[in-house]
Scaffold this motif. Structure first.
Motif, PDB file in Angstrom:
ATOM      1  N   TYR A  36       0.854  -1.186   0.000  1.00 10.01           N
ATOM      2  CA  TYR A  36       0.000   0.000   0.000  1.00 10.01           C
ATOM      3  C   TYR A  36       0.894   1.242   0.000  1.00 10.01           C
ATOM      4  O   TYR A  36       1.290   1.734   1.060  1.00 10.01           O
ATOM      5  CB  TYR A  36      -0.921  -0.014   1.230  1.00 10.01           C
ATOM      6  N   PRO A  37       1.237   1.761  -1.180  1.00  7.64           N
ATOM      7  CA  PRO A  37       2.220   2.847  -1.263  1.00  7.64           C
ATOM      8  C   PRO A  37       1.767   4.155  -0.634  1.00  7.64           C
ATOM      9  O   PRO A  37       2.597   5.009  -0.316  1.00  7.64           O
ATOM     10  CB  PRO A  37       2.440   3.016  -2.773  1.00  7.64           C
ATOM     11  N   GLY A  38       0.447   4.327  -0.411  1.00  6.91           N
ATOM     12  CA  GLY A  38      -0.040   5.567   0.169  1.00  6.91           C
ATOM     13  C   GLY A  38      -0.418   5.464   1.632  1.00  6.91           C
ATOM     14  O   GLY A  38      -1.074   6.360   2.174  1.00  6.91           O
ATOM     15  N   GLN A  39       0.023   4.394   2.326  1.00  9.61           N
ATOM     16  CA  GLN A  39      -0.365   4.184   3.713  1.00  9.61           C
ATOM     17  C   GLN A  39       0.812   4.299   4.675  1.00  9.61           C
ATOM     18  O   GLN A  39       1.964   4.366   4.266  1.00  9.61           O
ATOM     19  CB  GLN A  39      -1.058   2.837   3.860  1.00  9.61           C
ATOM     20  N   PHE A  40       0.511   4.290   5.958  1.00 10.71           N
ATOM     21  CA  PHE A  40       1.478   4.532   7.024  1.00 10.71           C
ATOM     22  C   PHE A  40       1.539   3.334   7.969  1.00 10.71           C
ATOM     23  O   PHE A  40       0.649   2.475   7.962  1.00 10.71           O
ATOM     24  CB  PHE A  40       1.094   5.797   7.802  1.00 10.71           C
ATOM     25  N   HIS A  41       2.549   3.290   8.786  1.00  8.41           N
ATOM     26  CA  HIS A  41       2.714   2.216   9.765  1.00  8.41           C
ATOM     27  C   HIS A  41       1.544   2.245  10.755  1.00  8.41           C
ATOM     28  O   HIS A  41       1.246   3.271  11.346  1.00  8.41           O
ATOM     29  CB  HIS A  41       4.034   2.395  10.521  1.00  8.41           C
ATOM     30  N   GLY A  42       0.898   1.104  10.928  1.00 10.55           N
ATOM     31  CA  GLY A  42      -0.203   0.996  11.882  1.00 10.55           C
ATOM     32  C   GLY A  42      -1.582   1.142  11.287  1.00 10.55           C
ATOM     33  O   GLY A  42      -2.575   1.062  12.012  1.00 10.55           O
ATOM     34  N   PHE A  43      -1.686   1.327   9.971  1.00 12.75           N
ATOM     35  CA  PHE A  43      -2.986   1.636   9.379  1.00 12.75           C
ATOM     36  C   PHE A  43      -4.008   0.523   9.548  1.00 12.75           C
ATOM     37  O   PHE A  43      -5.227   0.775   9.550  1.00 12.75           O
ATOM     38  CB  PHE A  43      -2.831   1.987   7.890  1.00 12.75           C
ATOM     39  N   LEU A  44      -3.573  -0.728   9.722  1.00 10.19           N
ATOM     40  CA  LEU A  44      -4.508  -1.850   9.798  1.00 10.19           C
ATOM     41  C   LEU A  44      -5.457  -1.729  10.988  1.00 10.19           C
ATOM     42  O   LEU A  44      -6.547  -2.289  10.972  1.00 10.19           O
ATOM     43  CB  LEU A  44      -3.731  -3.172   9.880  1.00 10.19           C
ATOM     44  N   ASN A  45      -5.064  -0.979  12.005  1.00  8.66           N
ATOM     45  CA  ASN A  45      -5.887  -0.844  13.209  1.00  8.66           C
ATOM     46  C   ASN A  45      -7.069   0.100  13.038  1.00  8.66           C
ATOM     47  O   ASN A  45      -7.908   0.193  13.943  1.00  8.66           O
ATOM     48  CB  ASN A  45      -5.032  -0.337  14.376  1.00  8.66           C
ATOM     49  N   PHE A  46      -7.152   0.820  11.906  1.00  9.67           N
ATOM     50  CA  PHE A  46      -8.094   1.924  11.800  1.00  9.67           C
ATOM     51  C   PHE A  46      -9.103   1.729  10.662  1.00  9.67           C
ATOM     52  O   PHE A  46      -9.349   2.631   9.870  1.00  9.67           O
ATOM     53  CB  PHE A  46      -7.329   3.239  11.617  1.00  9.67           C
ATOM     54  N   ASP A  47      -9.714   0.553  10.578  1.00  9.62           N
ATOM     55  CA  ASP A  47     -10.589   0.280   9.440  1.00  9.62           C
ATOM     56  C   ASP A  47     -11.901   1.058   9.495  1.00  9.62           C
ATOM     57  O   ASP A  47     -12.625   1.128   8.498  1.00  9.62           O
ATOM     58  CB  ASP A  47     -10.869  -1.225   9.329  1.00  9.62           C
ATOM     59  N   ALA A  48     -12.228   1.699  10.624  1.00 14.96           N
ATOM     60  CA  ALA A  48     -13.431   2.529  10.682  1.00 14.96           C
ATOM     61  C   ALA A  48     -13.256   3.840   9.927  1.00 14.96           C
ATOM     62  O   ALA A  48     -14.242   4.463   9.535  1.00 14.96           O
ATOM     63  CB  ALA A  48     -13.817   2.817  12.133  1.00 14.96           C
ATOM     64  N   ILE A  49     -12.009   4.262   9.723  1.00 13.87           N
ATOM     65  CA  ILE A  49     -11.760   5.538   9.054  1.00 13.87           C
ATOM     66  C   ILE A  49     -10.812   5.412   7.866  1.00 13.87           C
ATOM     67  O   ILE A  49     -10.520   6.398   7.207  1.00 13.87           O
ATOM     68  CB  ILE A  49     -11.178   6.582  10.041  1.00 13.87           C
ATOM     69  N   ASN A  50     -10.338   4.206   7.589  1.00 11.43           N
ATOM     70  CA  ASN A  50      -9.311   4.021   6.568  1.00 11.43           C
ATOM     71  C   ASN A  50      -9.719   2.876   5.636  1.00 11.43           C
ATOM     72  O   ASN A  50      -9.772   1.708   6.040  1.00 11.43           O
ATOM     73  CB  ASN A  50      -7.966   3.716   7.239  1.00 11.43           C
TER      74      ASN A  50
END
Length: 420
Positions: free
Chosen positions: A300-314
């Protein structure tokens, strides 16, 4: 953990074509703007360790979807250093043995727990129709980093020993983890090979595979993308005592240092373009492939470390959870594709209006999530009553939220092997 000698950029077949997008995805940008504003108001090192642990727990609960499951139970067992806790998620209540997925939470080896893994485990249990087990382990700096490895291996043993009573088909068992948990899952996979224990899959989400040296991605993404230089420095100072007596260059702590990776469990590796340890996972991917271990790389070239935890907003988090679940279903059926998929933000609207729409939706969902998380912390019964009372509000605002939200999934392009 101290990072000293710089390492070269990873090389090898199947690496992404776009390592890092020109800018983060829209939903990632909206979240990072809020996060960076909050850290300017109160820097990371102004919090105590207990405050950081509670803040991370509440943040993951507030900004994630946690679908209802028919069965969620906790179990205690005696680990190498005392009592350990696991949480078992079942997608259905029946007597049919199901495959299982053991998940190890992240958090720099010093924060995180079963609550921070809750959304990931619930979603994967439901999507993959498997029993998911969240493992806890002793954290630094109270304990050395070797303790986390011992606890995870003990948790793996416990699940295998109790497979029948848990309704698990022990012949179809997968493991996984994110960040520090990805490090631990990689170590568990190497130990499983030594024990001749056959696993179905190892899922490594932005894994920290190298604890002694640093890759170029650390310099590229050290500020503004969830993990900052100040945060890394704080973590290093906090866990210094937990690593002072250990050899960070050993495979026991840095799994990419294992010279022979042949025969390891097939892998799924999830990487993010704006992640300081992006190259850790990409380097490990190339090493596994050189050893003839199939890897499904989800980048995921446009994502950041830890993004998997935030599926309500991401949206990328929801996309990654679905793809991990699909990979598990394939692995439980004996299928292990060796591919690289690159996922791009489906929307091209990066205008002020488009960014404003993403920010509005992000704030709206985050506000609802934080309300529930904080109310649950104060009074769980009040939180349930409030959610029930607000059902009419949720129903009437749903059309507007859907209007603000781009329903398209992230667009996946297979870049390895090259499509015909």
């Amino acid at each position: 953990m101290p990072h000293r000698t710089p390492l070269p950029r990873p090389t090898g077949e199947g690496l992404p074509i776009t390592w890092r997008a020109d800018q983060p995805d829209r939903d990632a940008s909206a979240f990072l703007r809020m996060l960076n504003l909050a850290t300017r108001v109160r820097p990371f090192d102004a919090y105590s360790l207990e405050d950081i642990r509670e803040l991370w727990r509440l943040t993951t609960l507030a900004l994630s979807h946690r679908p209802e499951l028919p069965s969620v139970h906790q179990h205690h067992f005696e680990g190498p250093g005392g009592q350990l806790l696991v949480r078992v998620y079942k997608p259905r209540e029946d007597d049919i043995p199901r495959p299982a997925f053991l998940w190890v939470h992240g958090g720099g080896f010093m924060v995180g727990g079963l609550d921070t893994a809750d959304s990931i485990c619930r979603n994967i249990a439901l999507e993959a129709d498997c029993i998911t087990v969240a493992l806890s382990y002793r954290l630094a700096p109270e304990h050395g980093l070797d303790a986390s490895r011992e606890d995870c291996l003990a948790g793996l043993d416990w699940v295998i020993e109790h497979a029948q009573e848990l309704g698990i088909d022990a012949s179809r068992l997968a493991i996984g983890g994110e960040s520090a948990g990805g490090n631990l899952a990689a170590v568990m996979a190497q130990e499983a090979r030594r024990r001749e224990l056959e696993l179905a899959l190892q899922v490594l989400v932005y894994p920290a595979t190298e604890l002694e040296e640093s890759f170029p991605s650390l310099r590229e993404n050290v500020d503004g993308y969830m993990i900052t230089a100040d945060m890394l420095g704080h973590i290093q100072r906090t866990v210094a005592g937990a690593v002072s007596h250990l050899d960070l260059g050993s495979p026991w702590l840095s799994p990419r240092r294992e010279r022979n990776l042949s025969g390891l469990t097939p892998a799924v590796v999830v990487s993010a373009g704006f992640d300081p340890i992006r190259d850790d996972g990409l380097d490990y991917t190339t090493r596994l492939r050189k050893a003839q271990v199939p890897v499904q790389l989800l980048h995921y070239p446009g994502q950041f470390h830890g993004f998997l935890n935030f599926d309500a907003i991401n949206g990328a988090a929801a996309d990654a959870l679905r793809r991990i679940a699909t990979a598990l279903v394939q692995a439980f059926a004996g299928e292990h594709p060796d591919v690289t998929l690159e996922m791009a933000d489906p929307a091209s609207d990066r205008s002020l209006l488009g960014e404003g729409r993403a920010t509005t939706l992000n704030l709206w969902n985050a506000t609802d999530g934080w309300r529930d998380a904080l109310l649950t912390r104060v009074n769980p019964r009040l939180a349930r009553v409030t959610r029930w009372a607000l059902r009419p509000y949720a129903a009437t605002t749903l059309p507007l939220r859907r209007c603000l939200q781009d329903e398209a999934s992230h667009q996946a392009v297979q870049t390895y092997p090259a499509s015909a």
